[in-house]
Design a protein around this motif. Structure first.
Motif, PDB file in Angstrom:
ATOM      1  N   SER A  26      31.455  51.452 -26.028  1.00 47.92           N
ATOM      2  CA  SER A  26      30.265  52.169 -25.454  1.00 47.92           C
ATOM      3  C   SER A  26      28.976  51.514 -25.224  1.00 47.92           C
ATOM      4  O   SER A  26      27.990  51.944 -24.721  1.00 47.92           O
ATOM      5  N   GLU A  41      32.837  59.367 -19.327  1.00 48.21           N
ATOM      6  CA  GLU A  41      33.286  58.264 -18.871  1.00 48.21           C
ATOM      7  C   GLU A  41      32.646  57.928 -17.286  1.00 48.21           C
ATOM      8  O   GLU A  41      32.517  57.025 -16.907  1.00 48.21           O
ATOM      9  N   ARG A  93      37.044  52.401 -24.110  1.00 48.67           N
ATOM     10  CA  ARG A  93      35.748  52.623 -24.519  1.00 48.67           C
ATOM     11  C   ARG A  93      35.541  52.863 -25.994  1.00 48.67           C
ATOM     12  O   ARG A  93      35.553  54.062 -26.293  1.00 48.67           O
ATOM     13  N   PHE A 107      33.830  53.507 -29.396  1.00 53.97           N
ATOM     14  CA  PHE A 107      32.501  53.653 -30.244  1.00 53.97           C
ATOM     15  C   PHE A 107      32.548  53.364 -31.612  1.00 53.97           C
ATOM     16  O   PHE A 107      33.679  52.860 -32.145  1.00 53.97           O
ATOM     17  N   ASN A 119      37.154  57.048 -23.443  1.00 55.65           N
ATOM     18  CA  ASN A 119      36.123  56.772 -24.564  1.00 55.65           C
ATOM     19  C   ASN A 119      36.995  57.373 -26.014  1.00 55.65           C
ATOM     20  O   ASN A 119      37.895  58.518 -25.884  1.00 55.65           O
ATOM     21  N   PRO A 126      30.270  59.955 -28.309  1.00 55.55           N
ATOM     22  CA  PRO A 126      31.049  60.027 -27.145  1.00 55.55           C
ATOM     23  C   PRO A 126      31.608  61.269 -26.857  1.00 55.55           C
ATOM     24  O   PRO A 126      31.630  62.345 -27.638  1.00 55.55           O
TER      25      PRO A 126
END
Length: 327
Positions: free
Chosen positions: A120, A133, A174, A176, A239, A280
């Motif tokens: 993130s 995204e 990605r 978090f 994400n 996210p």
């Protein structure tokens, strides 16, 4: 048995070690690689007696050689906490750039599918909330955190270049905020920092006024998302995280309640470029992977606290590793 072979970089780290466990469970032959700058062999020592597991002490910013076939690569080698990447900024940039380049070259040579671990932090201190995204981020490239943020942004760019130009099968996650057993108590992130302070009987330190938010995902949920993305046919960033947002002040209060301690919260100035919001948007993960987190924060925190509480007490006060400069 002809097992699929998977290389996991950063294998002795928090996430890498859990990915080794999952890959073994899925029947892979696991080739684990780590230079142990921030990783710890204790995280994977339970796997060393397995025939389908091998470990290489290697720095992936140097040429990577793997003999025989290779089906998958999980690239998770990188310092991941502020204490680490502010102390070893050059290595952080090198593993994001040279290390990723080497892993992608290996994937191309072997015809392997590669999943790279972005985070993130590519969103910086976001101006869009929650983060999707499609958001390009708000990153300071010359600030102290830029060495990590921009390393991850470059990682995504070169990964997509190999995908488009060389036809390499790539996946980008990605990540978090994630927590769970095998985190380091001294790595500077909020959850282990709060629990470490509670165990030592210290007041809990919140930076800023505590109104900045984070979204914490339990490690088992994250690993499930990673595995689903690796096996999917989707090659754009996804994400993976828990959208249950909480302020750091509220989170510190949760930890005090969990640990049954009587400490208070003390406030210190906010670090430069520290993100004010983290949450996210996991619409893509739900639609493409059929994934969403299952472990509630109260449940995951209890498991994590028990893990930390059962560590030897010298671990509670252990200081971060000293790093040797690598030019």
């Amino acid at each position: 048995m002809d097992r699929k072979r998977i290389l996991i970089t950063g294998a002795a780290g928090f996430l890498g070690s859990h990915l080794c466990d999952r890959a073994i469970k899925e029947g892979f032959h696991v080739i684990a690689m780590d230079n142990l700058i921030t990783g710890d062999l204790k995280n994977i020592e339970h796997l060393f007696n397995l025939e389908q597991f091998e470990f290489y002490h290697h720095d992936i910013t140097k040429f990577i050689h793997i003999s025989g076939k290779l089906d998958y690569i999980l690239h998770f080698a990188s310092p991941a906490s502020p204490i680490d990447y502010l102390k070893i900024p050059i290595q952080t940039l090198k593993v994001g750039a040279h290390g990723t380049h080497n892993c992608l070259g290996l994937a191309k040579a072997k015809g392997a599918r590669i999943l790279v671990a972005s985070t993130s932090e590519v969103y910086g201190d976001p101006l869009v909330h929650p983060q999707t995204e499609e958001y390009w981020g708000n990153v300071n490239p010359v600030g102290p955190r830029g060495v990590y943020d921009e390393a991850k942004r470059f990682m995504e760019s070169i990964t997509m270049a190999y995908n488009r130009f060389h036809g390499v099968q790539t996946r980008i996650i990605r990540i978090f905020n994630t927590y769970g057993p095998r985190m380091r108590l001294n790595d500077g992130r909020a959850l282990p920092a709060f629990i470490g302070q509670a165990l030592r009987g210290e007041d809990l330190t919140v930076f800023g006024d505590g109104s900045q938010t984070r979204s914490f995902c339990y490690v088992d949920d994250l690993v499930e998302g990673i595995y689903r993305l690796l096996m999917s046919e989707y090659d754009m960033p996804v994400n993976i995280g828990n959208p249950a947002e909480i302020t750091l002040k509220e989170f510190a209060e949760e930890v005090i309640k969990l640990t049954g301690t009587s400490q208070k919260i003390v406030y210190k100035p906010l670090p430069v470029d520290d993100p004010k919001q983290r949450q996210p948007d996991i619409t893509k993960a739900k639609e493409i992977l059929g994934w969403e987190p299952k472990v509630a924060r109260a449940e995951g925190l209890k498991i994590t606290y028990e893990y930390f509480k059962n560590l030897p007490q010298e671990e509670w006060v252990k200081q971060p590793k000293e790093f040797v400069s690598m030019k």
